[in-house]
Scaffold this motif. Structure first.
Motif, PDB file in Angstrom:
ATOM      1  N   VAL A   1       0.755  -1.165  -0.152  1.00  0.00           N
ATOM      2  CA  VAL A   1      -0.074  -0.068  -0.017  1.00  0.00           C
ATOM      3  C   VAL A   1       0.782   1.101  -0.135  1.00  0.00           C
ATOM      4  O   VAL A   1       1.915   1.372   0.769  1.00  0.00           O
ATOM      5  CB  VAL A   1      -1.044   0.113   1.232  1.00  0.00           C
ATOM      6  N   ILE A   2       0.629   2.162  -1.009  1.00  0.00           N
ATOM      7  CA  ILE A   2       1.439   3.313  -0.900  1.00  0.00           C
ATOM      8  C   ILE A   2       0.447   4.408  -1.096  1.00  0.00           C
ATOM      9  O   ILE A   2      -0.440   4.554  -1.810  1.00  0.00           O
ATOM     10  CB  ILE A   2       2.150   3.321  -2.460  1.00  0.00           C
ATOM     11  N   VAL A   3       0.459   5.514   0.049  1.00  0.00           N
ATOM     12  CA  VAL A   3      -0.442   6.423   0.250  1.00  0.00           C
ATOM     13  C   VAL A   3       0.361   7.864   0.149  1.00  0.00           C
ATOM     14  O   VAL A   3       1.504   7.978   0.781  1.00  0.00           O
ATOM     15  CB  VAL A   3      -1.240   6.441   1.448  1.00  0.00           C
ATOM     16  N   GLY A   4       0.176   8.618  -0.717  1.00  0.00           N
ATOM     17  CA  GLY A   4       0.486   9.876  -0.765  1.00  0.00           C
ATOM     18  C   GLY A   4      -0.253  11.280  -0.456  1.00  0.00           C
ATOM     19  O   GLY A   4      -1.499  11.025  -0.735  1.00  0.00           O
ATOM     20  N   SER A   5       0.164  12.237   0.159  1.00  0.00           N
ATOM     21  CA  SER A   5      -0.656  13.298   0.444  1.00  0.00           C
ATOM     22  C   SER A   5       0.074  14.573   0.390  1.00  0.00           C
ATOM     23  O   SER A   5       1.310  14.855   0.602  1.00  0.00           O
ATOM     24  CB  SER A   5      -0.846  13.239   2.060  1.00  0.00           C
ATOM     25  N   VAL A   6      -0.580  15.691  -0.169  1.00  0.00           N
ATOM     26  CA  VAL A   6      -0.004  17.064  -0.161  1.00  0.00           C
ATOM     27  C   VAL A   6      -0.772  17.924   1.014  1.00  0.00           C
ATOM     28  O   VAL A   6      -1.875  17.761   0.859  1.00  0.00           O
ATOM     29  CB  VAL A   6      -0.019  17.640  -1.697  1.00  0.00           C
ATOM     30  N   SER A   7       0.022  18.459   1.833  1.00  0.00           N
ATOM     31  CA  SER A   7      -0.431  19.262   2.656  1.00  0.00           C
ATOM     32  C   SER A   7       0.390  20.604   3.027  1.00  0.00           C
ATOM     33  O   SER A   7       1.544  20.377   3.158  1.00  0.00           O
ATOM     34  CB  SER A   7      -0.786  18.589   3.966  1.00  0.00           C
ATOM     35  N   GLU A   8      -0.041  21.456   2.737  1.00  0.00           N
ATOM     36  CA  GLU A   8       0.706  23.088   3.049  1.00  0.00           C
ATOM     37  C   GLU A   8       1.973  22.942   2.017  1.00  0.00           C
ATOM     38  O   GLU A   8       3.046  23.340   2.566  1.00  0.00           O
ATOM     39  CB  GLU A   8       1.059  23.331   4.419  1.00  0.00           C
ATOM     40  N   GLY A   9       1.876  22.425   0.824  1.00  0.00           N
ATOM     41  CA  GLY A   9       2.829  22.493  -0.143  1.00  0.00           C
ATOM     42  C   GLY A   9       3.924  21.308   0.126  1.00  0.00           C
ATOM     43  O   GLY A   9       4.993  21.562  -0.773  1.00  0.00           O
ATOM     44  N   LYS A  10       3.685  20.424   1.056  1.00  0.00           N
ATOM     45  CA  LYS A  10       4.770  19.320   1.343  1.00  0.00           C
ATOM     46  C   LYS A  10       4.229  18.192   0.724  1.00  0.00           C
ATOM     47  O   LYS A  10       2.861  17.913   1.132  1.00  0.00           O
ATOM     48  CB  LYS A  10       5.229  19.618   2.892  1.00  0.00           C
ATOM     49  N   VAL A  11       4.872  17.260   0.406  1.00  0.00           N
ATOM     50  CA  VAL A  11       4.510  15.821   0.072  1.00  0.00           C
ATOM     51  C   VAL A  11       4.887  14.928   1.265  1.00  0.00           C
ATOM     52  O   VAL A  11       5.771  14.995   1.860  1.00  0.00           O
ATOM     53  CB  VAL A  11       5.285  15.300  -1.152  1.00  0.00           C
ATOM     54  N   ALA A  12       3.947  14.057   1.592  1.00  0.00           N
ATOM     55  CA  ALA A  12       4.406  12.931   2.410  1.00  0.00           C
ATOM     56  C   ALA A  12       3.812  11.805   1.826  1.00  0.00           C
ATOM     57  O   ALA A  12       2.807  11.486   0.982  1.00  0.00           O
ATOM     58  CB  ALA A  12       3.569  13.147   3.427  1.00  0.00           C
ATOM     59  N   VAL A  13       4.596  10.699   1.694  1.00  0.00           N
ATOM     60  CA  VAL A  13       4.434   9.372   1.081  1.00  0.00           C
ATOM     61  C   VAL A  13       4.893   8.146   2.403  1.00  0.00           C
ATOM     62  O   VAL A  13       5.684   8.275   3.104  1.00  0.00           O
ATOM     63  CB  VAL A  13       5.432   8.997   0.003  1.00  0.00           C
ATOM     64  N   ILE A  14       3.589   7.283   2.507  1.00  0.00           N
ATOM     65  CA  ILE A  14       3.644   6.249   3.418  1.00  0.00           C
ATOM     66  C   ILE A  14       3.540   5.069   2.561  1.00  0.00           C
ATOM     67  O   ILE A  14       2.655   4.739   2.140  1.00  0.00           O
ATOM     68  CB  ILE A  14       2.891   6.449   4.613  1.00  0.00           C
ATOM     69  N   VAL A  15       4.491   4.008   2.932  1.00  0.00           N
ATOM     70  CA  VAL A  15       4.433   2.900   2.240  1.00  0.00           C
ATOM     71  C   VAL A  15       4.347   1.729   3.140  1.00  0.00           C
ATOM     72  O   VAL A  15       4.955   1.502   4.148  1.00  0.00           O
ATOM     73  CB  VAL A  15       5.664   2.368   1.244  1.00  0.00           C
ATOM     74  N   GLY A  16       3.138   0.771   3.110  1.00  0.00           N
ATOM     75  CA  GLY A  16       3.186  -0.445   3.951  1.00  0.00           C
ATOM     76  C   GLY A  16       3.477  -1.577   3.259  1.00  0.00           C
ATOM     77  O   GLY A  16       2.639  -1.743   2.092  1.00  0.00           O
ATOM     78  N   VAL A  17       3.940  -2.722   3.874  1.00  0.00           N
ATOM     79  CA  VAL A  17       4.078  -3.939   2.992  1.00  0.00           C
ATOM     80  C   VAL A  17       3.685  -4.972   4.079  1.00  0.00           C
ATOM     81  O   VAL A  17       4.124  -4.880   5.229  1.00  0.00           O
ATOM     82  CB  VAL A  17       5.745  -4.042   2.799  1.00  0.00           C
ATOM     83  N   THR A  18       2.711  -5.722   3.706  1.00  0.00           N
ATOM     84  CA  THR A  18       2.420  -6.841   4.508  1.00  0.00           C
ATOM     85  C   THR A  18       3.476  -7.874   4.926  1.00  0.00           C
ATOM     86  O   THR A  18       4.218  -8.015   4.151  1.00  0.00           O
ATOM     87  CB  THR A  18       1.018  -7.698   3.981  1.00  0.00           C
TER      88      THR A  18
END
Length: 108
Positions: free
Chosen positions: A34-51
């Motif tokens: 699972v790869i989730v990306g987000s933009v908040s206040e002009g910055k990118v955050a990405v979190i990856v989860g592997v079972t």
């Protein structure tokens, strides 16, 4: 290659909300990445989860590192969960769409 991959964008979430979302999707797919990306206040955050069943052949840190490069950042973490930040929000959609090929390449 027989591994489920979900890449999703969810803007304006903080990191704890993103981690919860990754855990939710990871539990739902049973086995996969699972790869989730987000933009908040002009910055990118990405979190990856592997079972857990896949961490022997896929490391979340390696996946997040490659996705992070595409959004102008870097990251790392555990084999089952990794986080990254970046400074190019305009690149997030492309980085997420390319993440399927990234996982496929890491599978060899």
């Amino acid at each position: 290659k027989g591994v489920k991959v979900l890449a999703h964008r969810a803007d304006n979430l903080d990191r704890s909300q993103l981690r919860a979302l990754v855990d939710h999707f990871r539990n739902k797919i049973g086995s996969g990445v699972v790869i989730v990306g987000s933009v908040s206040e002009g910055k990118v955050a990405v979190i990856v989860g592997v079972t857990k069943d896949l961490t022997a052949k896929l490391q979340a840190g390696k996946i997040v590192g490659q996705v992070a490069q595409k959004v102008g950042g870097s990251g790392g973490g555990r084999p089952d969960m990794a986080e990254a930040g970046g400074k190019n929000p305009e690149s997030l959609d492309q980085a997420l769409s390319e993440s399927y090929a990234t996982v496929e390449a890491l599978l060899g």
